[in-house]
Design a protein around this motif. Structure first.
Motif, PDB file in Angstrom:
ATOM      1  N   SER A 184       0.814  -1.218   0.000  1.00 20.39           N
ATOM      2  CA  SER A 184       0.000   0.000   0.000  1.00 20.39           C
ATOM      3  C   SER A 184       0.843   1.261   0.000  1.00 20.39           C
ATOM      4  O   SER A 184       0.337   2.348  -0.277  1.00 20.39           O
ATOM      5  CB  SER A 184      -0.916   0.015   1.228  1.00 20.39           C
ATOM      6  OG  SER A 184      -1.794  -1.090   1.229  1.00 20.39           O
ATOM      7  N   GLY A 185       2.126   1.145   0.339  1.00 18.19           N
ATOM      8  CA  GLY A 185       2.984   2.313   0.452  1.00 18.19           C
ATOM      9  C   GLY A 185       2.865   2.943   1.832  1.00 18.19           C
ATOM     10  O   GLY A 185       2.160   2.432   2.711  1.00 18.19           O
ATOM     11  N   THR A 186       3.528   4.063   2.019  1.00 16.81           N
ATOM     12  CA  THR A 186       3.555   4.720   3.322  1.00 16.81           C
ATOM     13  C   THR A 186       2.890   6.091   3.324  1.00 16.81           C
ATOM     14  O   THR A 186       2.837   6.742   4.361  1.00 16.81           O
ATOM     15  CB  THR A 186       5.010   4.883   3.800  1.00 16.81           C
ATOM     16  OG1 THR A 186       5.741   5.654   2.828  1.00 16.81           O
ATOM     17  CG2 THR A 186       5.683   3.536   3.984  1.00 16.81           C
ATOM     18  N   GLU A 187       2.380   6.524   2.183  1.00 22.41           N
ATOM     19  CA  GLU A 187       1.752   7.847   2.107  1.00 22.41           C
ATOM     20  C   GLU A 187       0.446   7.833   2.900  1.00 22.41           C
ATOM     21  O   GLU A 187      -0.456   7.026   2.647  1.00 22.41           O
ATOM     22  CB  GLU A 187       1.477   8.215   0.657  1.00 22.41           C
ATOM     23  CG  GLU A 187       0.962   9.629   0.471  1.00 22.41           C
ATOM     24  CD  GLU A 187       0.731   9.960  -0.991  1.00 22.41           C
ATOM     25  OE1 GLU A 187      -0.015  10.919  -1.260  1.00 22.41           O
ATOM     26  OE2 GLU A 187       1.280   9.254  -1.858  1.00 22.41           O
ATOM     27  N   GLY A 216      -0.758   0.870  -3.888  1.00 24.99           N
ATOM     28  CA  GLY A 216      -0.280   2.230  -4.050  1.00 24.99           C
ATOM     29  C   GLY A 216       1.211   2.396  -3.852  1.00 24.99           C
ATOM     30  O   GLY A 216       1.771   3.433  -4.198  1.00 24.99           O
ATOM     31  N   GLY A 217       1.875   1.393  -3.300  1.00 20.82           N
ATOM     32  CA  GLY A 217       3.318   1.466  -3.091  1.00 20.82           C
ATOM     33  C   GLY A 217       4.140   0.961  -4.263  1.00 20.82           C
ATOM     34  O   GLY A 217       5.370   1.016  -4.242  1.00 20.82           O
ATOM     35  N   VAL A 218       3.458   0.464  -5.296  1.00 21.66           N
ATOM     36  CA  VAL A 218       4.158  -0.028  -6.483  1.00 21.66           C
ATOM     37  C   VAL A 218       4.659   1.164  -7.301  1.00 21.66           C
ATOM     38  O   VAL A 218       3.953   2.161  -7.443  1.00 21.66           O
ATOM     39  CB  VAL A 218       3.223  -0.910  -7.325  1.00 21.66           C
ATOM     40  CG1 VAL A 218       3.904  -1.351  -8.613  1.00 21.66           C
ATOM     41  CG2 VAL A 218       2.772  -2.120  -6.516  1.00 21.66           C
ATOM     42  N   THR A 219       5.855   1.069  -7.834  1.00 15.80           N
ATOM     43  CA  THR A 219       6.411   2.161  -8.633  1.00 15.80           C
ATOM     44  C   THR A 219       7.024   1.622  -9.919  1.00 15.80           C
ATOM     45  O   THR A 219       7.296   0.434 -10.058  1.00 15.80           O
ATOM     46  CB  THR A 219       7.505   2.936  -7.864  1.00 15.80           C
ATOM     47  OG1 THR A 219       8.568   2.039  -7.515  1.00 15.80           O
ATOM     48  CG2 THR A 219       6.945   3.568  -6.598  1.00 15.80           C
TER      49      THR A 219
END
Length: 203
Positions: free
Chosen positions: A120-123, A134-137
């Motif tokens: 999910s990411g850290t935002e 959402g943490g994939v780049t």
């Protein structure tokens, strides 16, 4: 357990400002520089293995958002050490300057696997919307420029959300939308937290 697959993509039509924000984030997030969602410069833990395959003709998506990917096509297979496997089926440039990456998340074990919170990411604005990718780049290899998953005007990431676990042997269709790299860029590195990176071809 519910999976938001096409719903998030349809939010893009109402989020012109989200595109501008994502482009700004990607422009500030090159290489190891700080900013963006706070993940720049932090290489995710690498585990398992990844393999790439030549790109095939992409599956056309509906106007309402990405469709379930054509699983007969494989751009890359990313194996995690815990039994999760990501199979990337397409990376297609969409109208409006988007790049949609579609694939399958598979549980290759005989046990229930819990989705990784790191995906999910850290935002903060994204994690409050629940489990996502959402943490994939994406990383443009030539310029070392990093691209983040687009957000809509409500802060929701334009990616599959709501995946909390995957049962033994089952698969889940997933997608993520990014700002499209320049037209001359034909390859990018897909980076999923806690998974090895893989190079994929852009259609």
């Amino acid at each position: 357990m519910s999976y938001r697959y096409g719903t998030a993509a349809r939010r893009a039509a109402a989020g012109v400002s989200a595109v501008a924000l994502a482009v700004l984030l990607s422009a500030c997030g090159g290489g190891d520089a700080g900013g963006g969602s706070g993940q720049e410069g932090k290489e995710p833990e690498k585990a398992g293995s990844a393999s790439s395959a030549p790109a095939d003709q992409p599956t056309s998506g509906a106007d309402s958002g990405p469709t379930v990917p054509d699983t007969s096509k494989t751009l890359a297979t990313i194996n995690g050490s815990d039994g999760f496997q990501f199979i990337v089926h397409s990376a297609v440039r969409d109208e409006g300057g988007f790049l949609t990456v579609s694939g399958t998340l598979k549980n290759t074990t005989s046990e229930l696997l819990v989705a990784k919170s790191q995906w999910s990411g850290t935002e903060v604005n994204v994690t409050r919307t629940g489990p996502s990718f959402g943490g994939v780049t994406l990383v443009e290899k030539t310029e070392k420029k990093r691209y983040y998953v687009l957000r809509d005007t409500e802060g929701y990431p334009l990616t599959t959300t709501g995946v909390t676990s995957v049962k033994a042997g089952e698969s889940v269709a997933v997608f993520a939308q990014f700002p499209a790299p320049p037209a001359n860029v034909t390859q990018v590195d897909l980076q999923i937290p806690l998974m090895p990176s893989a190079t994929i071809e852009i259609s």
